[in-house]
Design a protein around this motif. Structure first.
Motif, PDB file in Angstrom:
ATOM      1  N   PRO A  22       0.809  -1.314  -0.309  1.00  0.00           N
ATOM      2  CA  PRO A  22       0.110  -0.373   0.336  1.00  0.00           C
ATOM      3  C   PRO A  22       0.520   1.527   0.028  1.00  0.00           C
ATOM      4  O   PRO A  22       1.819   1.275   0.482  1.00  0.00           O
ATOM      5  CB  PRO A  22      -1.130   0.011   1.316  1.00  0.00           C
ATOM      6  N   PRO A  23       0.911   2.445  -0.799  1.00  0.00           N
ATOM      7  CA  PRO A  23       1.427   4.112  -0.428  1.00  0.00           C
ATOM      8  C   PRO A  23       1.371   3.944   0.911  1.00  0.00           C
ATOM      9  O   PRO A  23       0.638   3.827   1.280  1.00  0.00           O
ATOM     10  CB  PRO A  23       0.424   4.494  -1.370  1.00  0.00           C
ATOM     11  N   THR A  24       2.325   4.425   0.968  1.00  0.00           N
ATOM     12  CA  THR A  24       2.999   5.360   2.223  1.00  0.00           C
ATOM     13  C   THR A  24       3.292   6.874   2.074  1.00  0.00           C
ATOM     14  O   THR A  24       2.648   7.531   1.421  1.00  0.00           O
ATOM     15  CB  THR A  24       4.179   5.015   2.466  1.00  0.00           C
ATOM     16  N   SER A  25       3.060   7.111   3.067  1.00  0.00           N
ATOM     17  CA  SER A  25       2.763   8.980   2.866  1.00  0.00           C
ATOM     18  C   SER A  25       4.199   9.664   4.407  1.00  0.00           C
ATOM     19  O   SER A  25       3.906  10.458   4.641  1.00  0.00           O
ATOM     20  CB  SER A  25       1.065   9.133   3.779  1.00  0.00           C
ATOM     21  N   PHE A  26       5.092   8.465   4.563  1.00  0.00           N
ATOM     22  CA  PHE A  26       5.978   9.385   5.243  1.00  0.00           C
ATOM     23  C   PHE A  26       6.511  10.556   4.856  1.00  0.00           C
ATOM     24  O   PHE A  26       6.212  11.328   3.828  1.00  0.00           O
ATOM     25  CB  PHE A  26       7.569   8.937   4.738  1.00  0.00           C
ATOM     26  N   SER A  27       7.182  11.296   5.587  1.00  0.00           N
ATOM     27  CA  SER A  27       8.098  12.327   5.260  1.00  0.00           C
ATOM     28  C   SER A  27       8.881  12.841   4.178  1.00  0.00           C
ATOM     29  O   SER A  27       9.584  12.269   4.177  1.00  0.00           O
ATOM     30  CB  SER A  27       8.575  13.075   6.602  1.00  0.00           C
ATOM     31  N   SER A  28       8.537  13.745   3.337  1.00  0.00           N
ATOM     32  CA  SER A  28       9.525  14.179   2.314  1.00  0.00           C
ATOM     33  C   SER A  28      10.828  14.974   2.575  1.00  0.00           C
ATOM     34  O   SER A  28      11.922  15.311   1.844  1.00  0.00           O
ATOM     35  CB  SER A  28       8.613  14.294   0.865  1.00  0.00           C
ATOM     36  N   ASP A  29      10.792  15.969   3.599  1.00  0.00           N
ATOM     37  CA  ASP A  29      11.476  16.767   3.882  1.00  0.00           C
ATOM     38  C   ASP A  29      12.832  15.215   5.107  1.00  0.00           C
ATOM     39  O   ASP A  29      13.503  17.087   6.526  1.00  0.00           O
ATOM     40  CB  ASP A  29      10.957  18.322   4.829  1.00  0.00           C
ATOM     41  N   TYR A  30      12.859  14.807   4.949  1.00  0.00           N
ATOM     42  CA  TYR A  30      13.929  13.753   6.260  1.00  0.00           C
ATOM     43  C   TYR A  30      15.553  14.759   6.489  1.00  0.00           C
ATOM     44  O   TYR A  30      16.238  14.349   7.367  1.00  0.00           O
ATOM     45  CB  TYR A  30      14.129  12.761   6.057  1.00  0.00           C
ATOM     46  N   CYS A  31      15.477  15.219   5.360  1.00  0.00           N
ATOM     47  CA  CYS A  31      16.799  15.639   5.250  1.00  0.00           C
ATOM     48  C   CYS A  31      17.105  16.616   5.751  1.00  0.00           C
ATOM     49  O   CYS A  31      18.491  17.537   7.188  1.00  0.00           O
ATOM     50  CB  CYS A  31      17.520  15.911   3.904  1.00  0.00           C
ATOM     51  N   SER A  32      16.576  17.611   6.599  1.00  0.00           N
ATOM     52  CA  SER A  32      16.068  19.039   7.410  1.00  0.00           C
ATOM     53  C   SER A  32      15.322  18.729   8.559  1.00  0.00           C
ATOM     54  O   SER A  32      15.490  19.026   9.510  1.00  0.00           O
ATOM     55  CB  SER A  32      15.419  19.745   6.497  1.00  0.00           C
ATOM     56  N   SER A  33      14.509  17.837   8.210  1.00  0.00           N
ATOM     57  CA  SER A  33      13.957  17.656   9.490  1.00  0.00           C
ATOM     58  C   SER A  33      14.298  16.272   9.985  1.00  0.00           C
ATOM     59  O   SER A  33      14.069  15.914  11.244  1.00  0.00           O
ATOM     60  CB  SER A  33      12.366  17.520   9.592  1.00  0.00           C
ATOM     61  N   ASN A  34      15.114  15.478   9.451  1.00  0.00           N
ATOM     62  CA  ASN A  34      15.574  13.802  10.200  1.00  0.00           C
ATOM     63  C   ASN A  34      14.658  13.619  10.769  1.00  0.00           C
ATOM     64  O   ASN A  34      14.662  12.105  11.416  1.00  0.00           O
ATOM     65  CB  ASN A  34      16.880  14.339  11.393  1.00  0.00           C
ATOM     66  N   ASP A  35      13.328  13.913   9.520  1.00  0.00           N
ATOM     67  CA  ASP A  35      11.848  12.675  10.377  1.00  0.00           C
ATOM     68  C   ASP A  35      12.007  11.496   9.337  1.00  0.00           C
ATOM     69  O   ASP A  35      11.920  10.756   8.343  1.00  0.00           O
ATOM     70  CB  ASP A  35      11.327  13.283   9.674  1.00  0.00           C
ATOM     71  N   PHE A  36      13.429  10.028   9.549  1.00  0.00           N
ATOM     72  CA  PHE A  36      13.356   9.057   8.509  1.00  0.00           C
ATOM     73  C   PHE A  36      12.332   8.158   9.474  1.00  0.00           C
ATOM     74  O   PHE A  36      12.125   7.957  10.461  1.00  0.00           O
ATOM     75  CB  PHE A  36      13.855   8.698   8.647  1.00  0.00           C
ATOM     76  N   PRO A  37      11.566   7.248   8.794  1.00  0.00           N
ATOM     77  CA  PRO A  37      10.709   6.215   8.212  1.00  0.00           C
ATOM     78  C   PRO A  37      11.368   5.323   9.240  1.00  0.00           C
ATOM     79  O   PRO A  37      12.792   5.258   9.142  1.00  0.00           O
ATOM     80  CB  PRO A  37      10.414   5.864   7.541  1.00  0.00           C
TER      81      PRO A  37
END
Length: 543
Positions: free
Chosen positions: A79-94
């Motif tokens: 199924p499609p996911t909705s992970f953060s796409s600004d992980y490089c700035s927010s450090n919000d990695f799945p």
């Protein structure tokens, strides 16, 4: 001083120190002669390490041109996911995932009970049965296995096999000093022993038999590796040719008791060894390798459908697998296919000094350090002496492996330097159609960034023999560089994507065609540890 400035640059590029850069940066310093100015020396080093900054959101984008390929794989997408796409700035990695559960191929289980039984076949005919794999006592002078009180795999006199024999091992736990395997030269008779006329084993097959989804397990006893295996391992392959070991589990115990010198499987003088459909696990609690090969091996060592996990340690360091170069065969080849290496401690998931290395359709899965001071794997793949490396259709997953580890997924010729490269071996580098995934921006607490490649720029590989093409990169935040050898180097014809662009089996949701020329039909990876044929030439490791 210039050295201090260089060291500062190295640390800024995600390497804790020059020493921990495993010679690649040190080797860049060796060409500098006293006559060179500090400015020139600094410029050279800076040119190698120029791409050390973080990537902007715009950098994490699809760089491949052309129409999307329709996937021909029948497994479908997760199924499609909705992970953060600004992980490089927010450090919000799945959170790191292993694989989409519904598409994992079922695996056989290791035995937890059973009565040991080994059947000895010659030309398809049963000639003997045993309850022990080895033992210390000499057997009578015969090659037909008539003394079943002693196992066939031992160093003690005399030979109980002939070339071409097959040994079937039935499900049970084989644990004890007489339940370990030695395959090597032995003597057929007293006369041969007196004249030192040893019989070198050829084309011997040791095959685990699966019964009701269960296969045999060879387990390290509390007494450790036995004299039969020289205290080095549970399976010791000595001077021999065409030995095949398949469908077994080779594991440590949970108590931490029992010494083992080097590895679960130790290979010392084997020509054309095959290890197939094995699980080698848990030797990190003895600071030992999963597989270890000395410099006396030759031909092709085939590692196919093997799971390596929980091995390694700080003694060497130790690794999931470590194969040395061959001192006798300038084209000694290690070929690893359809295998899964994960959860090593301190060492690497794959390390080989062999002259030729072929890695096709494997899964190199890094693991996260979960407590202060813990060290998981360093490199995922390390080929420190260079030579020929072909890495195709592999999946590389890197995460925060801990302090004093390393952020590179693939290292090539990293220990070489001017005057130290082996120019007698062939040299070529092919890294194509792999998928590199970073589930973290930093691999340690000092915030050193992960990066895909550690490629020694002064290795004696000609430019026309370098092909880094058609790879897919997910989660990387490095500023890109076209400079071979820099931490920001991604090769040619690659694609950058975020985590929503791949599914849980590391397949691009919108596959892009590659210009690398890879033909459909090459070997890709299917979890767990098996190969499938690629159906398209899409960028990355999977269609």
């Amino acid at each position: 001083m210039m050295v201090d400035k260089i060291a500062a640059v190295v640390r800024g590029c995600g390497i804790p120190s020059i020493k921990s850069f495993d010679w690649s940066v040190m080797s860049l310093l060796l060409p500098f002669r006293p006559a060179m100015t500090g400015f020139v020396a600094g410029a050279i080093v800076l040119s190698q390490l120029v791409a050390c900054g973080g990537a902007s959101k715009a950098d994490v984008a699809d760089t491949a041109a052309g129409p999307t390929i329709q996937s021909l794989d029948e497994e479908g997408y997760s199924p499609p996911t909705s992970f953060s796409s600004d992980y490089c700035s927010s450090n919000d990695f799945p959170a790191q995932w292993e694989w989409r559960e519904s598409t994992v191929r079922p695996q056989v289980r290791g035995a937890v009970s059973g009565v040991p039984l080994i059947r000895h076949l010659r030309d398809g005919r049963l000639i003997a049965s045993y309850t022990k794999l080895g033992g210390h006592r000499s057997a009578p002078n015969n090659t037909d296995g008539h003394d079943a009180s002693v196992g066939p795999f031992r160093r003690a006199l005399f030979t109980q096999w002939k070339n071409g024999d097959v040994f079937e091992i039935y499900p049970a736990i084989y644990e004890g000093e007489d339940q370990q395997i030695y395959i090597g030269p032995n003597f057929d008779s007293e006369a041969d022993y007196s004249s030192k006329n040893a019989n070198v084993p050829k084309n011997i097959t040791v095959r685990g038999i699966t019964v009701n989804g269960v296969r045999p397990v060879i387990k390290l006893p509390a007494t450790g590796a036995s004299n039969a295996t020289l205290g080095q391992s549970l399976i010791y392959i000595d001077k021999s040719e065409g030995i095949t070991i398949e469908n077994l589990e080779v594991i440590s115990n949970d108590t931490g008791l029992g010494r083992i010198g080097k590895a679960g499987i130790y290979i010392n003088g084997g020509k054309n060894v095959t290890l197939r459909n094995l699980r080698i696990h848990g030797f990190e609690n003895r600071s030992a390798n999963g597989i270890f090969g000395t410099s006396d091996n030759s031909g092709t060592m085939l590692i196919e459908g093997v799971e390596l996990s929980g091995n390694g340690g700080g003694n060497g360091p130790e690794h999931n697998i470590y194969i040395n170069y061959s001192k006798d065969d300038s084209k000694f080849t290690v070929k690893m296919l359809g295998s899964w290496s994960h959860d090593a401690r301190y060492g690497h998931l794959f390390k080989s000094r062999a002259q030729v290395n072929i890695l096709e359709g494997n899964y190199f899965q890094g693991s996260r350090a979960t407590k202060p001071g813990e060290m998981r794997e360093s490199y995922l793949v390390d080929v420190p002496d260079g030579g020929v490396l072909t890495a195709r259709n592999n999946i590389f997953v890197k995460t925060a492996s801990g302090d004093n580890t390393n952020g590179a997924s693939l290292a090539y010729a990293a220990e070489g330097s001017i005057g130290r490269f082996d120019t007698t071996r062939p040299w070529a580098l092919t890294v194509e159609h792999n998928t590199f995934v970073a589930f973290t921006q930093y691999f340690d607490n000092q915030k050193h960034q992960v990066y895909p490649f550690l490629l020694n720029a002064i290795a004696p590989v000609k430019a026309e023999n370098i092909n880094v093409n058609g790879n897919l990169f997910v989660g990387y935040c490095r500023k890109k560089s076209s400079l071979y050898g820099s931490p920001g180097y991604f090769g040619e014809g690659y694609m950058m994507a975020d985590f929503n662009a791949i599914d849980q089996s590391f397949r691009p949701r919108k596959p892009q065609p590659s210009k690398s020329g890879l033909a459909p039909g090459s070997l890709g990876y299917q979890h767990k540890q098996s190969n499938v044929r690629r159906r398209t030439n899409a960028i990355g490791a999977r269609d």
